[in-house]
Design a protein around this motif. Structure first.
Motif, PDB file in Angstrom:
ATOM      1  N   ARG A  89      82.205  22.709  44.773  1.00  0.00           N
ATOM      2  CA  ARG A  89      82.118  22.255  43.612  1.00  0.00           C
ATOM      3  C   ARG A  89      80.156  21.520  44.149  1.00  0.00           C
ATOM      4  O   ARG A  89      78.820  21.528  42.292  1.00  0.00           O
ATOM      5  N   LEU A  90      80.201  20.800  44.650  1.00  0.00           N
ATOM      6  CA  LEU A  90      78.847  19.923  45.039  1.00  0.00           C
ATOM      7  C   LEU A  90      77.792  21.102  45.266  1.00  0.00           C
ATOM      8  O   LEU A  90      76.481  20.943  44.937  1.00  0.00           O
ATOM      9  N   ILE A  91      77.441  21.737  46.361  1.00  0.00           N
ATOM     10  CA  ILE A  91      76.668  22.789  46.015  1.00  0.00           C
ATOM     11  C   ILE A  91      76.327  24.361  45.015  1.00  0.00           C
ATOM     12  O   ILE A  91      75.695  23.346  44.697  1.00  0.00           O
ATOM     13  N   ASN A  92      77.602  23.934  44.039  1.00  0.00           N
ATOM     14  CA  ASN A  92      77.266  24.822  42.871  1.00  0.00           C
ATOM     15  C   ASN A  92      76.733  23.482  42.219  1.00  0.00           C
ATOM     16  O   ASN A  92      75.428  24.715  40.877  1.00  0.00           O
ATOM     17  N   SER A  93      76.925  22.265  41.625  1.00  0.00           N
ATOM     18  CA  SER A  93      76.040  21.360  41.238  1.00  0.00           C
ATOM     19  C   SER A  93      74.578  21.028  41.316  1.00  0.00           C
ATOM     20  O   SER A  93      74.080  21.351  40.634  1.00  0.00           O
ATOM     21  N   GLU A  94      74.842  21.560  43.194  1.00  0.00           N
ATOM     22  CA  GLU A  94      73.356  20.927  42.912  1.00  0.00           C
ATOM     23  C   GLU A  94      72.241  22.569  43.021  1.00  0.00           C
ATOM     24  O   GLU A  94      71.114  22.429  42.555  1.00  0.00           O
ATOM     25  N   PHE A  95      72.938  23.200  43.081  1.00  0.00           N
ATOM     26  CA  PHE A  95      72.084  24.264  42.133  1.00  0.00           C
ATOM     27  C   PHE A  95      72.008  24.860  40.725  1.00  0.00           C
ATOM     28  O   PHE A  95      71.215  25.646  40.533  1.00  0.00           O
ATOM     29  N   ARG A  96      73.166  23.869  40.277  1.00  0.00           N
ATOM     30  CA  ARG A  96      73.195  24.546  39.215  1.00  0.00           C
ATOM     31  C   ARG A  96      71.445  23.288  38.057  1.00  0.00           C
ATOM     32  O   ARG A  96      70.988  23.464  37.057  1.00  0.00           O
ATOM     33  N   ALA A  97      71.996  21.998  38.958  1.00  0.00           N
ATOM     34  CA  ALA A  97      70.503  21.286  38.829  1.00  0.00           C
ATOM     35  C   ALA A  97      69.392  21.720  38.779  1.00  0.00           C
ATOM     36  O   ALA A  97      68.729  21.941  38.106  1.00  0.00           O
ATOM     37  N   LYS A  98      68.871  22.218  39.756  1.00  0.00           N
ATOM     38  CA  LYS A  98      67.699  23.242  40.062  1.00  0.00           C
ATOM     39  C   LYS A  98      67.654  23.923  39.312  1.00  0.00           C
ATOM     40  O   LYS A  98      66.230  24.201  38.750  1.00  0.00           O
ATOM     41  N   GLU A  99      68.032  24.805  38.908  1.00  0.00           N
ATOM     42  CA  GLU A  99      68.370  25.688  37.728  1.00  0.00           C
ATOM     43  C   GLU A  99      67.926  24.986  36.272  1.00  0.00           C
ATOM     44  O   GLU A  99      67.322  25.664  35.963  1.00  0.00           O
ATOM     45  N   PHE A 100      68.590  24.000  36.228  1.00  0.00           N
ATOM     46  CA  PHE A 100      68.005  23.454  34.755  1.00  0.00           C
ATOM     47  C   PHE A 100      67.043  22.821  35.322  1.00  0.00           C
ATOM     48  O   PHE A 100      66.314  22.786  34.551  1.00  0.00           O
ATOM     49  N   PHE A 101      66.291  22.570  36.182  1.00  0.00           N
ATOM     50  CA  PHE A 101      64.772  21.193  36.306  1.00  0.00           C
ATOM     51  C   PHE A 101      64.586  23.042  36.666  1.00  0.00           C
ATOM     52  O   PHE A 101      63.112  22.655  35.487  1.00  0.00           O
ATOM     53  N   HIS A 102      64.701  24.420  36.659  1.00  0.00           N
ATOM     54  CA  HIS A 102      63.210  25.201  36.470  1.00  0.00           C
ATOM     55  C   HIS A 102      63.275  25.992  35.215  1.00  0.00           C
ATOM     56  O   HIS A 102      62.568  26.462  34.681  1.00  0.00           O
ATOM     57  N   GLU A 103      64.861  25.258  34.431  1.00  0.00           N
ATOM     58  CA  GLU A 103      64.567  26.153  33.021  1.00  0.00           C
ATOM     59  C   GLU A 103      63.817  24.803  31.864  1.00  0.00           C
ATOM     60  O   GLU A 103      63.609  25.472  31.164  1.00  0.00           O
ATOM     61  N   GLN A 104      64.200  24.033  32.093  1.00  0.00           N
ATOM     62  CA  GLN A 104      63.168  23.270  31.438  1.00  0.00           C
ATOM     63  C   GLN A 104      62.021  22.838  31.559  1.00  0.00           C
ATOM     64  O   GLN A 104      60.781  22.574  30.843  1.00  0.00           O
ATOM     65  N   GLN A 105      61.248  23.528  32.713  1.00  0.00           N
ATOM     66  CA  GLN A 105      60.261  23.286  33.036  1.00  0.00           C
ATOM     67  C   GLN A 105      58.799  24.268  32.321  1.00  0.00           C
ATOM     68  O   GLN A 105      58.019  24.704  32.203  1.00  0.00           O
ATOM     69  N   LYS A 106      60.347  25.045  31.348  1.00  0.00           N
ATOM     70  CA  LYS A 106      59.592  26.415  30.625  1.00  0.00           C
ATOM     71  C   LYS A 106      59.260  26.387  29.274  1.00  0.00           C
ATOM     72  O   LYS A 106      58.903  26.715  28.638  1.00  0.00           O
ATOM     73  N   TRP A 107      60.403  24.810  28.891  1.00  0.00           N
ATOM     74  CA  TRP A 107      59.684  24.202  27.558  1.00  0.00           C
ATOM     75  C   TRP A 107      59.637  23.049  27.782  1.00  0.00           C
ATOM     76  O   TRP A 107      58.782  22.227  28.890  1.00  0.00           O
ATOM     77  N   LYS A 108      58.715  22.621  26.163  1.00  0.00           N
ATOM     78  CA  LYS A 108      57.981  21.452  26.048  1.00  0.00           C
ATOM     79  C   LYS A 108      58.943  21.065  24.656  1.00  0.00           C
ATOM     80  O   LYS A 108      59.752  21.856  23.888  1.00  0.00           O
ATOM     81  N   TRP A 109      59.064  20.051  24.653  1.00  0.00           N
ATOM     82  CA  TRP A 109      59.607  19.072  23.407  1.00  0.00           C
ATOM     83  C   TRP A 109      58.608  19.031  22.517  1.00  0.00           C
ATOM     84  O   TRP A 109      57.566  18.159  22.964  1.00  0.00           O
ATOM     85  N   SER A 110      58.444  18.881  21.277  1.00  0.00           N
ATOM     86  CA  SER A 110      58.268  18.760  20.430  1.00  0.00           C
ATOM     87  C   SER A 110      58.318  17.535  19.562  1.00  0.00           C
ATOM     88  O   SER A 110      59.599  17.219  19.039  1.00  0.00           O
ATOM     89  N   ASN A 111      57.162  16.973  18.492  1.00  0.00           N
ATOM     90  CA  ASN A 111      57.649  15.528  17.968  1.00  0.00           C
ATOM     91  C   ASN A 111      57.707  15.900  16.144  1.00  0.00           C
ATOM     92  O   ASN A 111      57.846  14.980  16.044  1.00  0.00           O
ATOM     93  N   GLU A 112      57.017  16.876  16.169  1.00  0.00           N
ATOM     94  CA  GLU A 112      57.099  17.022  15.097  1.00  0.00           C
ATOM     95  C   GLU A 112      58.355  17.633  14.278  1.00  0.00           C
ATOM     96  O   GLU A 112      59.646  18.093  15.251  1.00  0.00           O
ATOM     97  N   LEU A 113      59.127  17.269  13.338  1.00  0.00           N
ATOM     98  CA  LEU A 113      60.214  17.072  12.612  1.00  0.00           C
ATOM     99  C   LEU A 113      60.401  18.646  11.643  1.00  0.00           C
ATOM    100  O   LEU A 113      62.081  18.418  11.383  1.00  0.00           O
ATOM    101  N   LYS A 114      59.559  18.974  10.996  1.00  0.00           N
ATOM    102  CA  LYS A 114      60.337  20.354  10.904  1.00  0.00           C
ATOM    103  C   LYS A 114      60.336  21.105  11.963  1.00  0.00           C
ATOM    104  O   LYS A 114      59.324  21.026  13.112  1.00  0.00           O
TER     105      LYS A 114
END
Length: 127
Positions: A89-114
């Motif tokens: 579980r620990l190994i998988n969670s570390e892998f998922r955390a890295k995967e989540f980080f790389h996935e998060q780098q692909k997106w930027k957050w919008s400040n607009e409400l629409k």
């Protein structure tokens, strides 16, 4: 176990303590900041440490009344199953955390409400 030259050299120095191997103690070894020991004395000290348990009668003892050695216990299947699962579980969670980080780098957050709150950083349609 000190040679004559060392014995005469430190005979009248109060800060120096001479000790034979038979009379040495852990307290005296830890009490002083520096210890000078000859090769012969070191060999004798090592032999004394190795033979001390047999001199004290601390030899191997057996748990059986007939003084026969006990066979080692057999391994129980699954005794470390919980530990292996936790490790996986620990190994998988570390892998998922890295995967989540790389996935998060692909997106930027919008400040607009629409519209969507997160949009891709690199839009393939913009060219």
């Amino acid at each position: 176990d000190i040679n004559d030259n060392a014995r005469w050299a430190c005979a009248h120095i109060p800060a120096v303590r001479r000790e034979n191997v038979e009379g040495i103690s852990v307290y005296n070894l830890l009490k002083y900041h520096q210890v000078v020991i000859t090769e012969v004395a070191l060999a004798k000290l090592i032999k004394e440490i190795q033979t001390y348990p047999t001199k004290r009668g601390w030899g191997q003892r057996y748990a059986t009344p007939d003084k026969k050695p006990v066979k080692p216990p057999e391994k129980v299947e699954g005794w470390n199953k919980a530990w292996i699962e936790k490790k996986q579980r620990l190994i998988n969670s570390e892998f998922r955390a890295k995967e989540f980080f790389h996935e998060q780098q692909k997106w930027k957050w919008s400040n607009e409400l629409k519209g969507p709150l997160k949009i891709p950083k690199h839009d393939p349609l913009t060219g």
